[in-house]
Design an enzyme around this catalytic site. Sequence first.
Site, PDB file in Angstrom:
ATOM      1  CB  ALA A  66      -0.889  -0.022   1.237  1.00  0.00           C
ATOM      2  N   GLY A 111       0.644  -4.981   1.057  1.00  0.00           N
ATOM      3  CA  GLY A 111      -0.543  -5.081   0.209  1.00  0.00           C
ATOM      4  C   GLY A 111      -0.279  -5.817  -1.101  1.00  0.00           C
ATOM      5  CD  GLU A 114      -2.364  -7.469   3.228  1.00  0.00           C
ATOM      6  OE1 GLU A 114      -1.974  -6.328   2.897  1.00  0.00           O
ATOM      7  OE2 GLU A 114      -3.057  -7.679   4.236  1.00  0.00           O
ATOM      8  CD  GLU A 134       1.674  -5.202   5.725  1.00  0.00           C
ATOM      9  OE1 GLU A 134       2.530  -6.071   5.984  1.00  0.00           O
ATOM     10  OE2 GLU A 134       0.901  -5.288   4.757  1.00  0.00           O
TER      11      GLU A 134
HETATM   12  N1  DAK Z   1       4.596   3.111  -0.968  1.00  0.00           N
HETATM   13  C1  DAK Z   1       4.972   4.267  -1.587  1.00  0.00           C
HETATM   14  N2  DAK Z   1       6.086   4.381  -2.317  1.00  0.00           N
HETATM   15  C2  DAK Z   1       6.882   3.299  -2.423  1.00  0.00           C
HETATM   16  C3  DAK Z   1       6.567   2.059  -1.792  1.00  0.00           C
HETATM   17  C4  DAK Z   1       5.346   1.989  -1.037  1.00  0.00           C
HETATM   18  N3  DAK Z   1       4.917   0.859  -0.441  1.00  0.00           N
HETATM   19  N4  DAK Z   1       7.551   1.178  -2.070  1.00  0.00           N
HETATM   20  C5  DAK Z   1       8.440   1.853  -2.840  1.00  0.00           C
HETATM   21  N5  DAK Z   1       8.034   3.101  -3.062  1.00  0.00           N
HETATM   22  C6  DAK Z   1       8.722   4.136  -3.839  1.00  0.00           C
HETATM   23  C7  DAK Z   1       9.928   4.664  -3.070  1.00  0.00           C
HETATM   24  O1  DAK Z   1       9.525   5.648  -2.130  1.00  0.00           O
HETATM   25  C8  DAK Z   1      10.748   5.253  -4.218  1.00  0.00           C
HETATM   26  O2  DAK Z   1      10.181   6.495  -4.577  1.00  0.00           O
HETATM   27  P1  DAK Z   1      11.146   7.764  -4.935  1.00  0.00           P
HETATM   28  O3  DAK Z   1      11.992   7.960  -3.739  1.00  0.00           O
HETATM   29  O4  DAK Z   1      11.930   7.301  -6.143  1.00  0.00           O
HETATM   30  O5  DAK Z   1      10.180   8.872  -5.225  1.00  0.00           O
HETATM   31  C9  DAK Z   1      10.484   4.273  -5.362  1.00  0.00           C
HETATM   32  O6  DAK Z   1       9.279   3.586  -5.010  1.00  0.00           O
HETATM   33  C10 DAK Z   1      11.585   3.243  -5.511  1.00  0.00           C
HETATM   34  O7  DAK Z   1      11.778   2.612  -4.252  1.00  0.00           O
HETATM   35  P2  DAK Z   1      13.236   2.509  -3.556  1.00  0.00           P
HETATM   36  O8  DAK Z   1      14.112   3.623  -3.988  1.00  0.00           O
HETATM   37  O9  DAK Z   1      12.999   2.310  -2.104  1.00  0.00           O
HETATM   38  O10 DAK Z   1      13.748   1.163  -4.240  1.00  0.00           O
HETATM   39  P3  DAK Z   1      14.791   0.118  -3.629  1.00  0.00           P
HETATM   40  O11 DAK Z   1      15.129  -0.806  -4.745  1.00  0.00           O
HETATM   41  O12 DAK Z   1      15.901   0.812  -2.904  1.00  0.00           O
HETATM   42  O13 DAK Z   1      13.947  -0.700  -2.531  1.00  0.00           O
HETATM   43  C11 DAK Z   1      12.002  -1.858  -1.666  1.00  0.00           C
HETATM   44  C12 DAK Z   1      12.860  -1.521  -2.916  1.00  0.00           C
HETATM   45  C13 DAK Z   1      10.745  -2.593  -2.171  1.00  0.00           C
HETATM   46  C14 DAK Z   1      12.790  -2.807  -0.771  1.00  0.00           C
HETATM   47  C15 DAK Z   1      11.647  -0.562  -0.909  1.00  0.00           C
HETATM   48  O14 DAK Z   1      11.063   0.363  -1.839  1.00  0.00           O
HETATM   49  C16 DAK Z   1      10.669  -0.772   0.206  1.00  0.00           C
HETATM   50  O15 DAK Z   1      11.001  -1.277   1.259  1.00  0.00           O
HETATM   51  N6  DAK Z   1       9.416  -0.353  -0.031  1.00  0.00           N
HETATM   52  C17 DAK Z   1       8.387  -0.396   0.990  1.00  0.00           C
HETATM   53  C18 DAK Z   1       7.890  -1.805   1.148  1.00  0.00           C
HETATM   54  C19 DAK Z   1       6.850  -1.886   2.240  1.00  0.00           C
HETATM   55  O16 DAK Z   1       7.094  -1.596   3.400  1.00  0.00           O
HETATM   56  N7  DAK Z   1       5.685  -2.293   1.840  1.00  0.00           N
HETATM   57  C20 DAK Z   1       4.565  -2.434   2.746  1.00  0.00           C
HETATM   58  C21 DAK Z   1       3.800  -1.177   2.730  1.00  0.00           C
HETATM   59  S1  DAK Z   1       2.629  -1.203   4.036  1.00  0.00           S
HETATM   60  C22 DAK Z   1      -4.402  -1.784   6.142  1.00  0.00           C
HETATM   61  C23 DAK Z   1      -4.483  -2.007   4.815  1.00  0.00           C
HETATM   62  C24 DAK Z   1      -3.348  -2.243   4.096  1.00  0.00           C
HETATM   63  C25 DAK Z   1      -2.150  -2.232   4.691  1.00  0.00           C
HETATM   64  C26 DAK Z   1      -2.068  -2.020   6.032  1.00  0.00           C
HETATM   65  C27 DAK Z   1      -3.185  -1.799   6.766  1.00  0.00           C
HETATM   66  N8  DAK Z   1      -5.596  -1.559   6.846  1.00  0.00           N
HETATM   67  C28 DAK Z   1      -6.819  -1.552   6.094  1.00  0.00           C
HETATM   68  C29 DAK Z   1      -5.597  -1.532   8.265  1.00  0.00           C
HETATM   69  C30 DAK Z   1      -0.997  -2.434   3.905  1.00  0.00           C
HETATM   70  C31 DAK Z   1       0.142  -1.899   4.261  1.00  0.00           C
HETATM   71  C32 DAK Z   1       1.307  -1.974   3.400  1.00  0.00           C
HETATM   72  O17 DAK Z   1       1.311  -2.537   2.335  1.00  0.00           O
END
Ligand code: DAK
Length: 260
Positions: A66, A111, A114, A134
Amino acid sequence: MSDELVLLEKTPPLAVITINRPKALNALNSSVLSQLEQTLDQINEDEEVRVVIITGAGEKAFVAGADIAEMSKMSPLEGTNFSRYGQLVFKKIQELKKPVIAAVNGYALGGGSELALSCDFAYASENAKFGLPEVTLGIFPGFGGTQRLPRLIGKGRAKELILTGKMISAQEAYEMGIVNKVVPLDKLMEAVKEVAMQIAKNGPIALAVAKDLVDVGYDIPLDDGCILESRSFGMCCSTEDKKEGMQAFLEKRKPVFTGR
Ligand code: DAK
């Protein structure tokens, strides 16, 4: 590359849905979810489409979760609405009348994992990575991950992934049963389309009912599931597809299913 956040490529009997935000690693924001919902509604009513494939744009990510930037600004009310809406869209995938296969072509985090879990099954490329990070952000999976993952791989392994937030490789995901097959990235679509075509040859009503029976039956007692199966089988006996499938066998020819 198109400005659309969700692309639909229809080559009957298949349809490929691509989440198209590669600069943000295809992260799911409200606009993506809304376009995804509209695309699913469109496909569900399209009789030419028998099997749906979901993938991510680019070679790095399926969906990296997400959208963290959007979520970081959400009020409690907005967070609730975002969560309810995401759950609704993912439920639409699970309840789609056609089989849905995830072609996981890179990061499938939060997400993104998921999303793959809400599909009927997934194939992954060798570079794919799965995880539910998360908890590292102070939240927990909210698009069905705490519910679908334990049903798929068991409580212990699901809790290890959810509570550590660690990433695992495509191979580990395969060994746990999260994905059914792992192939090189340049062979992923070919492999997914091959299995999709195998499915698409079958009776569409039988596919829709069988998919639903597995999902609904999984959460109810075995005896109740078997009763549901018998009643659904009775309904299936009223279809033209059943008549055609059996007639074709007896006449030693390939069936032509119409979904009637
Ligand atoms: N959201 C927004 N932007 C994201 C992103 C994300 N999840 N993942 C990557 N990006 C963006 C980065 O900010 C970056 O943007 P710029 O800086 O270039 O503007 C671009 O994508 C490239 O990412 P990186 O520069 O970080 O690329 P790397 O190769 O260095 O790293 C990575 C890749 C996948 C390891 C890293 O980007 C990363 O860790 N991303 C976040 C992964 C993450 O934590 N995903 C989970 C998100 S939380 C709920 C419903 C849903 C959810 C929760 C609750 N409720 C209804 C209660 C769901 C939550 C989630 O999914």
